[in-house]
Write an enzyme that holds these catalytic residues in place. Structure first.
Site, PDB file in Angstrom:
ATOM      1  N   GLU A  22      39.733  51.389  36.640  1.00 30.39           N
ATOM      2  CA  GLU A  22      38.665  52.284  37.092  1.00 30.39           C
ATOM      3  C   GLU A  22      37.577  52.465  36.041  1.00 30.39           C
ATOM      4  OE1 GLU A  22      39.867  56.225  38.416  1.00 30.39           O
ATOM      5  OE2 GLU A  22      39.773  55.587  40.507  1.00 30.39           O
ATOM      6  N   HIS A  63      62.061  36.602  35.423  1.00 31.77           N
ATOM      7  CA  HIS A  63      62.631  35.987  36.627  1.00 31.77           C
ATOM      8  C   HIS A  63      61.709  36.125  37.832  1.00 31.77           C
ATOM      9  CE1 HIS A  63      66.567  35.309  34.764  1.00 31.77           C
ATOM     10  NE2 HIS A  63      66.253  36.377  34.063  1.00 31.77           N
ATOM     11  N   LYS A  72      35.319  56.924  50.921  1.00 31.45           N
ATOM     12  CA  LYS A  72      35.712  58.287  51.281  1.00 31.45           C
ATOM     13  C   LYS A  72      34.855  58.808  52.437  1.00 31.45           C
ATOM     14  CE  LYS A  72      37.193  59.601  46.624  1.00 31.45           C
ATOM     15  NZ  LYS A  72      36.941  60.476  45.466  1.00 31.45           N
TER      16      LYS A  72
END
Lengths: 430, 430
Positions: free
Chosen positions: B281, B302, B416
């Site tokens: 950010e 792995h 938003k």
């Protein structure tokens, strides 16, 4: 199909120059035709046992019997296993219904990591599952060598043989010998099914059954996806082929080096972990590879979205969504209005998540970022089985396009040898 | 210093053409001098309150009183908060000593995500912490609007005022009004400390205290790092400046687009999550940004190591290590030898992890991949405070080199607004 694969924000007509034109996409789709032909042949001749797993039912009876017995006797199951020996189980475990045993996965070796084994439920109510395909995984063996004597001392040898189970491929190996020394029952890991492709075998399905899930339904969902893919006459009809073509074309033509998996479903957080191994280890070789990045919505809107929207345009976004409208708790209407939060008033939590996932997909597309969506009908064993098979096929087909072997992992051997060498040196100095 | 910052595999002399030459690194280090000068000025004039936090003690008394009271009364604490309102708490919580209350962080909005609130410990033994800097975070507000009536119904209004606490910046906001409506005590979030830089404020330290950690020690560790950085006469003496110079030079000169944080310490898994928000950010803007990738050793050997070693050379690796030799449970010598596992015989689990982390660092370097290591002396509150400050300074200095503002997140606003718009449309159609 139990899911829709939607790619409306990856083409030049939608997102401009960052997107693919039809020629670029068609070329890769045509390449997938050969990949699908190979898969068809491998299913028929049995040379890729993964492709026979979805239709199998003969092996489930024994697993169901064990699971019923363990569920009756144990409050928790500890799984020793790493990488492909645990990630499939973790992905499936997210769907476990309440009331069953707790699954504790000790997949990371850490000197402080044994507390979960010793504490919590009493040891006589603990089942122990030791999984290593080769039977030689240093992490899993050292964990087993620490845990088995402790368990044996606590519950005695007779109980030990009834509380521990090893999963390992046939042939001599340290884990086979360990199982013999402690008189532990052993189930065979199919040597032809690689760890990161083993979720539909007992490696994923025994833990799933222990948790009360329906393993046959997991395979049903996988079978539907596989059958549709192998029966299709054109790759464009196969979602996994479209996904592989997209990812490879974007990587080769647009410098898309990262594949962000962004489920808007909390229970798919461990699925994303499973995907990251599959994609990274299968495709990351010979200079190729697209870094898998796991994210989660909506929470990563508050962590990663700024970078995704405004940082380098080097990512393909895969959103996984569920129909959430009308689901979850209600935000009380009067109280929300009193606080000036009209947009929340009388909405359910699922409405919010639905609005957020849609807004994120559209905002990314508006910024010219390639986005595809996998829309699930619901989230149950069959859908998860379908998703697992989708991504295994997509990975295999992407490898085919990149002309690399998806089934090996040649580069990690060197580090294993070096680690053993350093351990030997430590021993020498004391 | 509580850690050593080691960069032996990032220079051309070690890893060849993939590494930086002295001129490239020196240029960025010189750029950090200006960044450090800015920080010195900001500390003196108080314009960046973050820089005053490590030395503060005046605010801890009140937090300690609350924490002592809550620890006496509650078996668990539920934290509603997302992004910077929860990630610092999650990083610190990994060090919580046993025996204290359980911390449940509901940072992801999910219609199925409220089970943890309703189940487990009884509600009269549950403390609820609601954290939103702006007081307008839709996720946190909707969660609070769901949980508060349920809690009020279960325990009554008088108890509610003693079991819930809101943290929000001064001034009018929905969360302030909500707190007033339910008569909840409110603690002030410093408006000058951005969410992702707030871990050393009450946002991180109140949860830490609730879990039984020593908040003053967290600040001590952070203060040491900050003081050393601001007192240094040359950027090359400041680990955070060296780290920022490395990351930016590698990004600009070698196309290193990903920053892999790879702790070989299980308890730093949530620290890596905190780091991913901070780095993404703060730097992901205006086309800049280096994708943070969180990994964990040894388990990701792995899963991701094949890609790291043999995939595209586009990653900087930051290993975080602890001295682990001789720590953890012992692998029984005779049994290991009987299985042919001489390399494990008589070794401790910490020996194995130490050998693996060394082998991974060296294998990456041999393949020409830039690696730096942060070697911690031990892992305690002060060391974690030091690490937190190190990475905040490194991020700020990297932003300075990239000529971007590390403190804003302009791109996320659009999503938003769009999400609210879609919610309004849902309301319209029913």
């Amino acid at each position: 199909m139990r899911y829709r694969h939607v790619i409306d924000s990856c083409r030049a007509e939608t997102i401009g120059d960052a997107g693919l034109d039809d020629v670029e996409l068609e070329a890769r789709l045509a390449g997938c035709a050969a990949g699908l032909t190979t898969l068809r042949r491998q299913q028929v001749d049995g040379s890729l046992p993964l492709l026979r797993l979805p239709a199998r039912r003969d092996d489930l009876g024994e697993l169901q019997t064990i699971a019923a017995d363990w569920r009756r006797r144990f409050g928790r199951v500890v799984l020793l296993g790493t990488g492909g020996s645990s990630l499939g189980a973790r992905a499936l475990a997210a769907l476990a219904p309440p009331g069953g045993p707790e699954l504790i996965v000790l997949d990371n070796l850490d000197p402080d990591g044994f507390g979960a084994f010793a504490s919590g439920q009493p040891l006589d109510r603990t089942g122990l599952l030791i999984v290593s395909k080769s039977g030689g995984t240093a992490e899993t063996l050292s964990q087993a060598l620490v845990c088995l004597p402790a368990l044996q001392a606590a519950i005695g040898q007779a109980a030990l043989s009834r509380q521990v189970l090893a999963v390992v491929e046939p042939g001599n190996s340290a884990l086979r010998q360990l199982a013999a020394a402690y008189r532990l029952p052993v189930l065979a890991h199919d040597p032809g099914v690689g760890g990161r492709f083993s979720v539909l075998s007992l490696v994923g399905l025994l833990p799933a059954l222990l948790l009360g899930l329906d393993a046959a339904k997991v395979r049903d969902g996988a079978a539907e996806v596989l059958d549709q893919a192998l029966a299709a006459t054109r790759p464009a009809e196969v979602p996994a082929a479209v996904g592989a073509a997209l990812a490879v074309a974007l990587a080769e033509r647009r410098g898309i080096a990262e594949a962000v998996l962004l489920p808007y479903v909390g229970r798919l957080e461990t699925f994303a972990l499973w995907y990251c191994q599959l994609w990274a280890e299968s495709l990351g070789k010979a200079g190729h590879g697209i870094t898998p990045v796991r994210a989660l919505g909506p929470v990563d809107q508050h962590s990663q979205l700024q970078l995704y929207l405004d940082g380098p345009a080097n990512k393909l976004f895969t959103l996984i969504t569920l129909p959430m409208r009308g689901s979850g708790p209600l935000v009380p209407e009067a109280e929300a209005r009193r606080l000036g939060l009209d947009y929340l008033a009388g909405r359910r939590i699922g409405d919010l998540v639905a609005a957020m996932q849609r807004a994120t997909a559209e905002t990314l597309a508006k910024r010219g970022r390639p986005v595809r969506r996998i829309e699930l009908e619901r989230l149950d064993e069959a859908t998860l089985g379908a998703l697992l098979m989708h991504f295994m096929l997509e990975t295999i087909l992407a490898a085919h396009l990149l002309k690399i072997d998806p089934y090996d992992q040649p580069a990690v051997e060197e580090g294993k040898v070096l680690a053993r060498c350093y351990l030997a040196q430590m021993a020498a100095v004391g």
